[in-house]
Design an enzyme around this catalytic site. Structure first.
Site, short mmCIF file in Angstrom:
data_model
loop_
_atom_site.label_atom_id
_atom_site.label_comp_id
_atom_site.label_asym_id
_atom_site.label_seq_id
_atom_site.Cartn_x
_atom_site.Cartn_y
_atom_site.Cartn_z
N SER A 262 0.81 -1.21 0.00
CA SER A 262 0.00 0.00 0.00
C SER A 262 0.86 1.27 0.00
O SER A 262 1.71 1.41 -0.85
CB SER A 262 -0.95 -0.06 1.20
OG SER A 262 -2.13 0.62 0.88
N TRP A 353 -9.88 0.61 -5.34
CA TRP A 353 -9.30 1.92 -4.99
C TRP A 353 -7.87 2.05 -5.53
O TRP A 353 -7.42 3.12 -5.90
CB TRP A 353 -9.35 2.07 -3.46
CG TRP A 353 -8.95 3.40 -2.88
CD1 TRP A 353 -7.97 3.59 -1.96
CD2 TRP A 353 -9.53 4.69 -3.11
NE1 TRP A 353 -7.89 4.93 -1.62
CE2 TRP A 353 -8.85 5.62 -2.32
CE3 TRP A 353 -10.58 5.15 -3.94
CZ2 TRP A 353 -9.15 6.98 -2.30
CZ3 TRP A 353 -10.88 6.51 -3.93
CH2 TRP A 353 -10.18 7.41 -3.11
N HIS A 403 -7.66 -5.70 -0.33
CA HIS A 403 -6.43 -4.96 -0.06
C HIS A 403 -5.76 -5.55 1.18
O HIS A 403 -6.27 -5.37 2.30
CB HIS A 403 -6.85 -3.51 0.18
CG HIS A 403 -5.73 -2.55 0.30
ND1 HIS A 403 -4.99 -2.13 -0.78
CD2 HIS A 403 -5.22 -1.89 1.37
CE1 HIS A 403 -4.10 -1.26 -0.39
NE2 HIS A 403 -4.21 -1.09 0.92
C1 GCU Z 1 -5.41 4.84 1.64
C2 GCU Z 1 -4.79 5.64 0.52
C3 GCU Z 1 -3.95 4.75 -0.41
C4 GCU Z 1 -2.96 3.94 0.40
C5 GCU Z 1 -3.66 3.21 1.51
C6 GCU Z 1 -2.73 2.51 2.50
O1 GCU Z 1 -6.37 3.98 1.13
O2 GCU Z 1 -5.80 6.28 -0.18
O3 GCU Z 1 -3.26 5.54 -1.36
O4 GCU Z 1 -2.27 3.07 -0.45
O5 GCU Z 1 -4.40 4.13 2.30
O6 GCU Z 1 -1.57 2.79 2.57
O7 GCU Z 1 -3.23 1.69 3.25
#
Ligand code: GCU
Length: 422
Positions: A262, A353, A403
């Site tokens: 992420s 997302w 995710h």
């Molecule tokens: C949020 C953010 C993402 C990121 C994520 C994370 O969803 O919008 O860009 O990758 O957090 O790091 O968990």
């Protein structure tokens, strides 16, 4: 108009603008993706065709890297090496005897400021050097495994203040075990080196703390427009840890696999672009500002990320909110900066997302540079089916599910590393 009314009016316009930015509709259907043209990977800004690895290394790579540094992630405004290493613990028989557990503090000092970075290291219990996965964790070293000897922010449980106990218990010892396949990693002959990313720069829109503060010129309170946001600071941290790994007798520093999930997957890509000592780079579900193409505007957009996380990128990157076409780069070029080293991009089917298709297309669009180096990138036209990994020099998989980081992901990363290290 009184000053107060004028002030309220300006404040209202400002809040409305912020709100409008946050609520620009999110693209959820492929049919709504606007048509876009990616900047050419293999044509220099001056129009020269890049047809040899030498031209890439001498001309195109530096100009792409410099653009990302100045316009996207931010330039590191100086140099700072670790001052000393405090060994907190060295246990030769951890995890039931199969691993060495070492915990150290890397200490950085400048003027009257200092920062310590507490690292947790597990290595296979053998006398020879091991390759390692290097990765930030979100919730503290003690969250990656329920091993009771893992220090909490570099301290034993008994040394914690009341406030610290409250704060760290919230995240829980072993609370994130499912994301860290430590047994699989050790059994495959790899080590794991991890640290909480907040120890380098706390993840909040505040530049008074963390590593940034050690680099300020007198009177400076926050980074200049082209200077580093938090992602760049975290990437810098990975390189400083690499400096330390080079000094460790039981770590094969020619085989350090950088991994991140992420926001930390975005970090891994930027760190891998900055520092070619990382021999493999893995980005797990990194999405916007990571592996996903910005111009697709699918899922999270540049304006979303800059609004919700204003501290992640350089201030200059905010100029591209709702204006991705003005960027001279897109994220496939970030992936290309790993070449010719192996790079792995992983998506998850329910993680819209992060735009799984945009991550795949980005890995594919980076592939011509791998071809130029005589290596294989992603040749396939369409997004592969779930759980069907592609393991060329560019790796890709679309894992079924949300995710996250799962055993399936780790199994692929270990296989990929084995394949390239043999
Ligand atoms: C949020 C953010 C993402 C990121 C994520 C994370 O969803 O919008 O860009 O990758 O957090 O790091 O968990």
């Amino acid at each position: 108009m009184s000053k107060k009314i004028l002030f309220n009016f300006i404040a209202l316009v400002f809040v409305c603008q912020l709100y409008a930015q946050k609520t620009t509709p999110t693209i959820k259907n492929e049919t709504d993706v606007p048509s876009y043209k990616l900047p050419h990977l293999l044509t220099s800004m001056g129009g020269e065709e890049i047809d040899t690895p030498l031209k890439w290394d001498r001309l195109r790579r530096p100009e792409i890297h410099s653009y990302f540094a100045n316009q996207v992630y931010g330039v590191v405004p100086g140099q700072l090496d670790f001052n000393n290493v405090e060994v907190l613990e060295n246990e030769p028989a951890a995890l039931g005897g199969k691993a060495i557990r070492k915990q150290v503090n890397l200490i950085f000092k400048k003027g009257n400021k200092s920062i310590s970075m507490p690292l947790l290291i597990y290595l296979p219990n053998k006398k020879t050097k091991s390759p390692v996965f290097l990765a930030y964790n979100f919730k503290g070293n003690h969250s990656v495994n329920d091993d009771p000897a893992i220090l909490i922010n570099g301290k034993k449980q008994s040394e914690l203040s009341r406030d610290e106990i409250k704060k760290f218990n919230k995240n829980g010892r072993g609370g994130r075990t499912s994301r860290w396949a430590i047994d699989k990693i050790i059994d495959a002959g790899y080590g794991l080196v991890t640290i909480n990313y907040n120890n380098v720069d706390p993840d909040k829109n505040d530049f008074s703390d963390g590593i940034h503060a050690l680099f300020y010129k007198p009177g400076q309170k926050s980074p200049a427009k082209k200077e580093w946001g938090s992602l760049s600071a975290w990437a810098w941290g990975m390189s400083r840890i690499m400096d330390f790994l080079e000094t460790e007798a039981l770590i094969d520093h020619q085989k350090v696999v950088l991994f991140g999930h992420s926001r930390l997957g975005k970090t891994a890509l930027w760190a891998g672009a900055n520092d070619q000592r990382f021999s493999i780079v893995i980005s797990n579900n990194s999405g916007c500002g990571g592996a996903a193409l910005s111009r697709r505007r699918f899922g999270e957009k540049v304006s979303d990320i800059n609004t919700n996380y204003p501290h992640w990128f350089a201030k200059n990157f905010h100029n591209f909110n709702e204006n991705e076409a003005a960027l001279a780069v897109d994220q496939h070029m970030l992936i290309a900066l790993m070449a010719p080293r192996p790079v792995y991009i992983a998506s998850a089917s329910q993680d819209s997302w992060a735009d799984p298709k945009g991550e795949f297309l980005s890995a594919k669009a980076a592939s011509p540079i791998y071809r130029l180096f005589g290596k294989k990138g992603i040749e396939m036209e369409k997004l592969p089916s779930v759980n069907t990994p592609i393991h060329e020099t560019v790796g890709y998989h679309l894992r079924k599910g949300k995710h996250d980081v799962t055993d399936f992901d780790w199994e692929q990363y270990i296989k990929f590393a084995n394949q390239h290290f043999q």
